[in-house]
Scaffold this motif. Structure first.
Motif, PDB file in Angstrom:
ATOM      1  N   ALA B 217       1.480   0.072   2.711  1.00 44.73           N
ATOM      2  CA  ALA B 217       1.550  -1.172   3.563  1.00 44.73           C
ATOM      3  C   ALA B 217       3.020  -0.760   4.230  1.00 44.73           C
ATOM      4  CB  ALA B 217       1.443  -2.387   2.953  1.00 44.73           C
ATOM      5  N   TYR B 218       3.400  -1.447   5.200  1.00 46.19           N
ATOM      6  CA  TYR B 218       4.602  -1.218   5.799  1.00 46.19           C
ATOM      7  C   TYR B 218       5.234  -2.514   6.229  1.00 46.19           C
ATOM      8  CZ  TYR B 218       2.655   3.370   6.014  1.00 46.19           C
ATOM      9  OH  TYR B 218       2.131   4.885   5.806  1.00 46.19           O
ATOM     10  N   SER B 219       6.551  -2.524   6.454  1.00 47.44           N
ATOM     11  CA  SER B 219       7.409  -3.755   6.538  1.00 47.44           C
ATOM     12  C   SER B 219       8.736  -3.498   7.337  1.00 47.44           C
ATOM     13  CB  SER B 219       7.729  -4.433   5.066  1.00 47.44           C
ATOM     14  OG  SER B 219       8.433  -5.386   5.356  1.00 47.44           O
ATOM     15  N   PRO B 220       9.103  -4.644   8.159  1.00 48.59           N
ATOM     16  CA  PRO B 220      10.407  -4.267   8.740  1.00 48.59           C
ATOM     17  C   PRO B 220      11.335  -4.829   7.809  1.00 48.59           C
ATOM     18  CG  PRO B 220       9.253  -6.249   9.723  1.00 48.59           C
ATOM     19  CD  PRO B 220       8.093  -5.620   8.575  1.00 48.59           C
ATOM     20  N   ASP B 221      11.192  -5.704   6.806  1.00 49.13           N
ATOM     21  CA  ASP B 221      12.228  -6.410   6.089  1.00 49.13           C
ATOM     22  C   ASP B 221      12.194  -6.502   4.592  1.00 49.13           C
ATOM     23  OD1 ASP B 221       9.930  -8.034   5.960  1.00 49.13           O
ATOM     24  OD2 ASP B 221      10.761  -9.798   7.154  1.00 49.13           O
ATOM     25  N   LEU B 222      11.117  -5.757   4.280  1.00 54.98           N
ATOM     26  CA  LEU B 222      10.559  -5.958   2.630  1.00 54.98           C
ATOM     27  C   LEU B 222       9.745  -6.967   2.349  1.00 54.98           C
ATOM     28  CD1 LEU B 222      13.759  -4.217   1.221  1.00 54.98           C
ATOM     29  CD2 LEU B 222      11.745  -3.312   1.195  1.00 54.98           C
ATOM     30  N   LEU B 223       9.744  -8.231   3.094  1.00 60.66           N
ATOM     31  CA  LEU B 223       9.222  -9.488   2.580  1.00 60.66           C
ATOM     32  C   LEU B 223       7.687  -9.576   3.127  1.00 60.66           C
ATOM     33  CD1 LEU B 223      12.197 -11.631   3.177  1.00 60.66           C
ATOM     34  CD2 LEU B 223      11.700 -10.520   1.035  1.00 60.66           C
ATOM     35  N   HIS B 224       7.728  -9.238   4.453  1.00 58.13           N
ATOM     36  CA  HIS B 224       6.426  -9.232   5.235  1.00 58.13           C
ATOM     37  C   HIS B 224       5.648  -8.118   5.305  1.00 58.13           C
ATOM     38  CE1 HIS B 224       8.938 -12.601   6.243  1.00 58.13           C
ATOM     39  NE2 HIS B 224       8.072 -13.377   6.279  1.00 58.13           N
ATOM     40  N   TRP B 225       4.493  -7.653   4.959  1.00 55.61           N
ATOM     41  CA  TRP B 225       3.617  -6.539   4.962  1.00 55.61           C
ATOM     42  C   TRP B 225       2.420  -6.483   5.989  1.00 55.61           C
ATOM     43  CZ3 TRP B 225       6.109  -2.393   2.769  1.00 55.61           C
ATOM     44  CH2 TRP B 225       7.242  -2.904   1.804  1.00 55.61           C
ATOM     45  N   GLY B 226       2.379  -5.296   6.559  1.00 57.79           N
ATOM     46  CA  GLY B 226       1.058  -5.024   7.412  1.00 57.79           C
ATOM     47  C   GLY B 226       0.741  -3.623   7.469  1.00 57.79           C
ATOM     48  N   ASP B 227      -0.177  -3.475   8.467  1.00 59.78           N
ATOM     49  CA  ASP B 227      -0.835  -1.954   8.776  1.00 59.78           C
ATOM     50  C   ASP B 227      -1.171  -1.323   7.401  1.00 59.78           C
ATOM     51  OD1 ASP B 227      -1.533   0.050  10.310  1.00 59.78           O
ATOM     52  OD2 ASP B 227       0.590   0.950  10.417  1.00 59.78           O
ATOM     53  N   HIS B 228      -1.958  -2.103   6.768  1.00 53.48           N
ATOM     54  CA  HIS B 228      -2.359  -1.681   5.276  1.00 53.48           C
ATOM     55  C   HIS B 228      -3.352  -0.424   5.690  1.00 53.48           C
ATOM     56  CE1 HIS B 228      -1.132  -5.083   3.223  1.00 53.48           C
ATOM     57  NE2 HIS B 228      -1.081  -5.861   4.079  1.00 53.48           N
ATOM     58  N   GLN B 229      -2.990   0.638   5.086  1.00 55.44           N
ATOM     59  CA  GLN B 229      -3.976   1.890   5.119  1.00 55.44           C
ATOM     60  C   GLN B 229      -4.284   2.471   3.721  1.00 55.44           C
ATOM     61  OE1 GLN B 229      -2.105   5.033   7.825  1.00 55.44           O
ATOM     62  NE2 GLN B 229      -1.162   3.192   9.021  1.00 55.44           N
ATOM     63  N   PHE B 230      -5.736   2.404   3.554  1.00 53.44           N
ATOM     64  CA  PHE B 230      -6.060   3.157   2.349  1.00 53.44           C
ATOM     65  C   PHE B 230      -5.633   4.807   2.079  1.00 53.44           C
ATOM     66  CE2 PHE B 230      -8.910   6.480   0.996  1.00 53.44           C
ATOM     67  CZ  PHE B 230      -9.356   6.213  -0.374  1.00 53.44           C
ATOM     68  N   PHE B 231      -5.251   5.149   1.132  1.00 51.90           N
ATOM     69  CA  PHE B 231      -4.810   6.409   0.884  1.00 51.90           C
ATOM     70  C   PHE B 231      -5.337   7.184  -0.436  1.00 51.90           C
ATOM     71  CE2 PHE B 231      -0.881   7.570  -1.472  1.00 51.90           C
ATOM     72  CZ  PHE B 231      -0.804   6.357  -2.249  1.00 51.90           C
ATOM     73  N   MET B 232      -5.657   6.533  -1.414  1.00 52.08           N
ATOM     74  CA  MET B 232      -6.136   7.272  -2.587  1.00 52.08           C
ATOM     75  C   MET B 232      -7.285   6.523  -3.340  1.00 52.08           C
ATOM     76  SD  MET B 232      -2.801   9.512  -3.955  1.00 52.08           S
ATOM     77  CE  MET B 232      -3.478   9.497  -5.861  1.00 52.08           C
ATOM     78  N   GLU B 233      -8.227   7.138  -3.917  1.00 59.01           N
ATOM     79  CA  GLU B 233      -9.142   6.774  -4.654  1.00 59.01           C
ATOM     80  C   GLU B 233      -9.653   7.346  -5.860  1.00 59.01           C
ATOM     81  OE1 GLU B 233     -12.931   6.173  -2.734  1.00 59.01           O
ATOM     82  OE2 GLU B 233     -12.596   8.049  -1.640  1.00 59.01           O
TER      83      GLU B 233
END
Lengths: 358, 358
Positions: B217-233
């Motif tokens: 996941a990605y964040s502009p400020d460490l507090l709010h997270w978005g653009d979740h992307q699966f990457f390992m199973e």
């Protein structure tokens, strides 16, 4: 109080042409709703399943994520296999892996009067990313700063997540990725910032420690979410005893944020009810209706693809006196609408009996 | 390759004084690790359970969220009840509701040489919010722009969520709320922005459609997270066949982000292995070790509170040549450490055999 219109169900699968000749439409339900350019716009969840020539096979439709052309592919499984489980009509489980029996996407229906609709000939938002492989479901439309934001359930092999898209004109759409990870659904945006932060209600999945509950989250930019706070759970012995989740985007009133939501209990199925949340701190629930606003009673609410479902998803103002059209999916098959008002919904949230002024 | 130090296990529950006279320490494990002010700092997960006078009762410790004094309270359940389930030693299920059999919090252990530690007399981060009612578990420490960020599992009646705290000095701590909703754990921050965005790896819970998987996941400020992307199973037939999750915070190398993570398979239990992720796009996994780096073999790894667990949580540089101390929890009871290096971990990720230069 909410009065069903005589035109109900206002949208049925028969009104929708399939997206491809080898598919049939089995549901047109759970619509996001808004007002745009002189029309009520519904973003229907259209569910389609493949027409199968061989009655001994069940077909599972999904986005062909390996293809560049964004086409559907159909997996075929033998109906008689000892490795298949078709108990839940919504799912196909084969050799331990669960798929959906239909694929959903979003399609526009338009109306001048809010009760008589025409369905667009083409899909509006069709699965296009790996996270939408099994479909796009149950969207809500919230107008924020002049933009229509569409929060939706994105279903895939990676789980049930929340995606966000936006549009200015219901012609072109911009996707903003997954805003909440698996497992989450029924995410609904508030129509404005609260104390400087955009606000979202969402519904987590179940686990060993708890059932699915309603939470709030906050964002500086609508794309990144944090400060998750639990705020509502099912209530034993009430109409929302077993399960709850957000319904229509909340409406700001002098009494608080007015929220129509869904609840489930074993006797009645999926019902609609009302809550009032504090304007400055929506985490504080002011009141919550002891009785449902709408329970499955009409034929089209009781029978369908999934029995006994009233699933409220959109509220559209129809005058300046607080009159509202409440759009809701019925029986995972069709769309119905009931007339209500801000005054009546507040009374329901407070369990007040209203005198009818004729 | 990773060589266990002779001092192992370097921390055991016996080295930790309980937080209150009526409690006993049953675990000191799964530590966040970093270097600060001339010392290796471990933030141990300390697990405590109540000393019970009545052998016919089991005690469940939790934060007394109704009290202002942030004290623990002990629920007592009859061991012989037909309504109790004590099958999983980590949980107590009574009348259909599941609690944890111990409560965890974070406590500092300090060392000059990275192998001989002293445990602080008091807790560092003790449960203090409703979301930490059942405890604070399995933290990771990532240094970002000079601040120590502590991501941890917050467990409560509301589920298993990810909390974030920060400190400049390991004396005072600031909480930043829940950054990920239920159900999620093993969230680990990257040490810098990637293409302008802070980056987090996290591990979602299981559901009908899929098992627990690793996401970014990605964040502009460490507090709010978005653009979740699966990457390992998990990978069938490998050391990480059944379950995976992040281990230590990734280390930047010329070959990619070096990540020690944990995997589970039915035969060996919890093991540590290595992956290399693309520097600019960590969503792209460059390589992933076919064999485990560490498997439970030593007594302290095989026997304990939960059998056969190696749970890597921290990597600390001990010189400027790339030598590293890999800290890991063992058997949900104690802490062990193995010496390794960036070169050796990269070789493991690539399944290269290294010649030992003596």
């Amino acid at each position: 109080m909410a009065i069903r219109v005589p035109e109900n169900p206002i949208i049925t699968p028969e009104m929708v042409t399939p997206s491809a000749p080898n598919m049939e439409v089995i549901g047109a339900f759970n619509p996001g709703a808004t007002y745009y350019n002189g029309e009520v716009i519904l973003l229907l969840r259209v569910a389609e399943r493949p027409l199968m020539e061989d009655p001994n096979k069940v077909g599972v439709p999904m986005l062909d994520v390996e293809s560049d052309s964004r086409r559907l592919k159909i997996l075929e499984f033998p109906v008689q296999s000892p490795h298949i489980d078709l108990t839940d009509p919504r799912a196909v489980t084969f050799e331990g892996r669960t798929y959906l029996s239909s694929i959903s996407y979003l399609r526009i229906a338009r109306s001048k009067d809010g009760a008589n609709f025409q369905v667009d000939p083409e899909p509006a938002l069709f699965p296009a990313t790996p996270y939408e492989e099994y479909g796009i479901e149950d969207c809500r439309i919230t107008v924020i700063e002049g933009v229509f934001y569409i929060s939706y359930t994105a279903v895939s092999r990676y789980g049930i997540c929340v995606g966000l898209a936006s549009t200015h004109d219901f012609k072109t759409y911009k996707r903003h990725g997954l805003i909440l990870h698996h497992e989450n659904k029924n995410a609904v945006l508030f129509p404005r910032r609260i104390n400087g932060r955009y606000t979202l209600m969402h519904r987590t999945g179940a686990s060993a420690l708890n059932g699915p509950n309603m939470w709030l989250a906050y964002s500086p930019d609508l794309l990144h979410w944090g400060d998750h706070q639990f705020f509502m759970e099912p209530r034993t012995h009430a109409w929302d005893a077993r399960r709850i989740g957000a319904g229509a985007p909340p409406i700001e009133t002098p009494e608080g944020w007015l929220m129509v939501y869904h609840g489930v209990n074993p006797k009645d199925g999926y019902c609609a009810g009302v809550a009032l949340l504090d304007i400055e701190n929506p985490h504080h629930v002011i009141s919550r209706s002891e009785n449902a606003l709408l329970m499955p009673e009409e034929d089209y609410e009781v029978s369908g693809f999934f029995e006994r479902v009233i699933f409220p998803t959109g509220l559209v103002p129809i005058d300046t006196n607080g009159s509202l059209m409440l759009y809701y999916g019925v029986a995972d098959r069709s769309v119905a609408v009931a007339k209500t008002s801000i005054r009546e919904l507040i009374a329901c949230a407070r369990d007040e009996v209203m005198l009818l002024v004729v």
